[in-house]
Design an enzyme around this catalytic site. Structure first.
Site, mmCIF file in Angstrom:
data_model
loop_
_atom_site.group_PDB
_atom_site.id
_atom_site.type_symbol
_atom_site.label_atom_id
_atom_site.label_comp_id
_atom_site.label_asym_id
_atom_site.label_seq_id
_atom_site.Cartn_x
_atom_site.Cartn_y
_atom_site.Cartn_z
ATOM 1 N NE ARG A 142 -4.324 -1.631 1.671
ATOM 2 C CZ ARG A 142 -5.250 -2.109 2.493
ATOM 3 N NH1 ARG A 142 -5.068 -2.043 3.797
ATOM 4 N NH2 ARG A 142 -6.353 -2.629 2.018
ATOM 5 C CE LYS B 29 -17.866 -14.750 8.686
ATOM 6 N NZ LYS B 29 -18.577 -14.090 9.661
ATOM 7 N N GLY C 230 -7.902 -8.130 0.741
ATOM 8 C CA GLY C 230 -6.692 -7.965 1.548
ATOM 9 C C GLY C 230 -5.936 -9.271 1.725
ATOM 10 N N GLY D 45 -12.651 -4.572 0.658
ATOM 11 C CA GLY D 45 -14.061 -4.222 0.811
ATOM 12 C C GLY D 45 -14.527 -3.247 -0.262
HETATM 13 P P1 ADP Z 1 -10.068 -11.498 1.324
HETATM 14 O O1 ADP Z 1 -9.473 -10.687 2.439
HETATM 15 O O2 ADP Z 1 -9.088 -11.738 0.220
HETATM 16 O O3 ADP Z 1 -11.370 -10.937 0.849
HETATM 17 P P2 ADP Z 1 -11.335 -13.313 3.141
HETATM 18 O O4 ADP Z 1 -11.106 -12.349 4.240
HETATM 19 O O5 ADP Z 1 -12.712 -13.550 2.683
HETATM 20 O O6 ADP Z 1 -10.396 -12.969 1.898
HETATM 21 O O7 ADP Z 1 -10.816 -14.758 3.585
HETATM 22 C C1 ADP Z 1 -9.492 -15.029 3.934
HETATM 23 C C2 ADP Z 1 -9.411 -16.131 4.939
HETATM 24 O O8 ADP Z 1 -10.138 -17.278 4.530
HETATM 25 C C3 ADP Z 1 -7.984 -16.598 5.133
HETATM 26 O O9 ADP Z 1 -7.528 -16.169 6.391
HETATM 27 C C4 ADP Z 1 -8.069 -18.113 5.021
HETATM 28 O O10 ADP Z 1 -7.340 -18.787 6.027
HETATM 29 C C5 ADP Z 1 -9.558 -18.370 5.179
HETATM 30 N N1 ADP Z 1 -9.952 -19.659 4.582
HETATM 31 C C6 ADP Z 1 -9.745 -20.090 3.332
HETATM 32 N N2 ADP Z 1 -10.176 -21.369 3.191
HETATM 33 C C7 ADP Z 1 -10.656 -21.754 4.374
HETATM 34 C C8 ADP Z 1 -11.237 -22.975 4.881
HETATM 35 N N3 ADP Z 1 -11.365 -24.041 4.102
HETATM 36 N N4 ADP Z 1 -11.632 -22.994 6.170
HETATM 37 C C9 ADP Z 1 -11.480 -21.910 6.955
HETATM 38 N N5 ADP Z 1 -10.941 -20.741 6.554
HETATM 39 C C10 ADP Z 1 -10.542 -20.662 5.283
HETATM 40 MG MG MG Z 2 -10.015 -10.578 4.531
#
Ligand code: ADP
Ligand code: MG
Length: 404
Positions: free
Chosen positions: A37, A202, A360, A384
């Site tokens: 960043r 999620k 992120g 976000g």
């Molecule tokens: P981003 O920040 O890129 O939008 P998210 O915040 O939605 O991504 O999700 C990232 C998290 O999802 C990571 O910390 C990762 O460990 C978790 N994750 C990925 N696959 C799984 C899984 N099968 N079970 C639990 N957590 C998971």
């Molecule tokens: Mg995230």
């Protein structure tokens, strides 16, 4: 209406220009672990320095509670910025107090100061518009104009993002312009086939994007923690994997809508199941319809997509002209469960077209896995913000800059 850009501010020589950056970098023991960043802020800052402006950089860092908290000081960021700019950068120990006022007054043309964390002041993120307005008025005393360039916060109605942009002549910086350019290419006439790869933890975080993108894309690939809610919706048992029971109906609706619209929904055919949620857990590959048939039975936890799925995802990604990826495919923080994320990242670097990484954790994952930024079409600095943009939402920090 279109976004006001830097040139609308006229000559900036000798003017005090407040730049709202997003320098919210991850820190461990005071050391910046990913300076992406800070690097992303350089084009705008260099443009202002070259224009002879007196540059006042502000940002938030972490989530301090509206009061000074040394662990969230921007001082290490100011130091890193100085290294990257190859020029001295002053640092003010407060945001709108004596130190900031003095540091700004001593700026020369082309000079740069970083003022302390905006969120050390309760007005920055206050729910009360009057409180935000009062803090914005304090900030406004430090500058003649505002350049808003913190793309990661444009979806937030916060004092430095929104109210300040109303108080001072304001325009978007080069980072925001670049981010919007790429996001526009994802929404207006994307080259086809257009694939969206979704993962992360999620489903409920990503519902808005899924429903907004379903009518617009050709392929949706689902991995990460959310895949289990999809598998369960298809009737498969998922043992102790992450499952959002309350989203099952919504997800069934998406599966039906995808079929109706002819959108190819690519779901995992195998997953990596672990004995527990830990870095060194025993693990096995299981077919998507046999997750409970591993040695761990009903206590197994799916922590990554399986190798067959990863290979299939890679093939679909490489065969697409536009790819947007948000959300790691597995718990990449544990090396044993990073393979799916790595295969998908590699495939994105091989896309003959536009590949965009948003989110992120996704951005952190690709860097941690050793991919340099320039191997992707674009890595968004705003998780976000980019998701909300793709959901078709109005973003207050952009609307206030004339964007509609
Ligand atoms: P981003 O920040 O890129 O939008 P998210 O915040 O939605 O991504 O999700 C990232 C998290 O999802 C990571 O910390 C990762 O460990 C978790 N994750 C990925 N696959 C799984 C899984 N099968 N079970 C639990 N957590 C998971
Ligand atoms: Mg995230």
């Amino acid at each position: 209406m279109t976004l006001r850009t830097l040139d609308t501010l006229g000559s900036l020589e000798g003017k005090r220009v407040i730049v709202r950056c997003d320098l919210n970098v991850p820190l461990r023991d005071g050391i910046i672990t990913d300076d992406g960043r800070v690097r992303a802020s350089l084009p705008t800052l260099n443009a202002l320095i070259n224009a002879g402006a007196r540059v006042v950089v502000c940002s938030h860092l972490g989530r301090p509670d509206g009061a000074p908290d040394p662990q969230y000081s921007l001082e290490p960021v100011a130091q890193r910025l100085s290294e990257l700019l190859g020029a001295p950068v002053a640092f003010a120990r407060d945001t709108v107090g004596e130190s900031a006022t003095e540091a700004v007054a001593s700026l020369e043309d082309g000079g740069v100061v970083v003022i302390e964390n905006l969120r050390f002041n309760p007005g920055e993120t206050s729910k009360d518009a009057a409180e935000r307005g009062a803090f914005a008025a304090e900030l406004a005393k430090l500058g003649d104009v505002l350049v808003s360039d913190g793309f990661g916060v444009v979806h937030r109605k916060q004092a430095s993002v929104y109210e300040l942009a109303e108080l001072l002549p304001s325009a978007a910086g080069l980072l925001i312009a670049t981010e919007l350019d790429v996001l526009d290419r994802l929404t207006e006439n994307p080259e086809r086939p257009y694939a969206v790869v979704l993962g992360g933890s999620k489903v409920s975080d990503k519902l808005g994007v899924i429903s907004h993108l379903l009518p617009r894309v050709d392929r949706i690939l689902v991995g990460g923690g959310m895949l289990f809610t999809f598998l369960k919706a298809q009737g498969h048992a998922v043992a102790s994997s992450l499952l959002e029971e309350d989203q099952l109906d919504t997800v069934r609706g998406y599966i039906a809508e995808a079929a109706e619209r002819g959108v190819e929904l690519v779901l995992p055919t195998d997953v990596v199941v672990a004995a527990s949620f830990s870095a060194d857990a025993d693990h096995e590959v299981a077919a998507a319809d046999a997750i409970e048939q591993t040695a761990f039975g009903a206590s197994g936890i799916g922590l990554d997509i399986g190798p067959e799925t990863a290979a299939r995802f890679a093939e679909v990604i490489r065969g697409s002209k536009t790819v947007f990826w948000n959300g790691p495919m597995g718990v990449f923080e544990f090396p044993a469960f990073a393979a799916g994320t790595k295969t998908v990242a590699q495939a994105l670097t091989e896309v003959d077209g536009l590949s965009v990484v948003g989110g992120g954790d996704s951005a952190a994952a690709v860097r941690q896995l050793g991919f340099s930024d320039d191997r992707f079409g674009h890595i968004s600095t705003g998780g976000g913000a980019s998701l909300e943009f793709l959901e078709g939402k109005k973003l207050p920090g952009l609307e206030v800059l004339g964007w509609a």
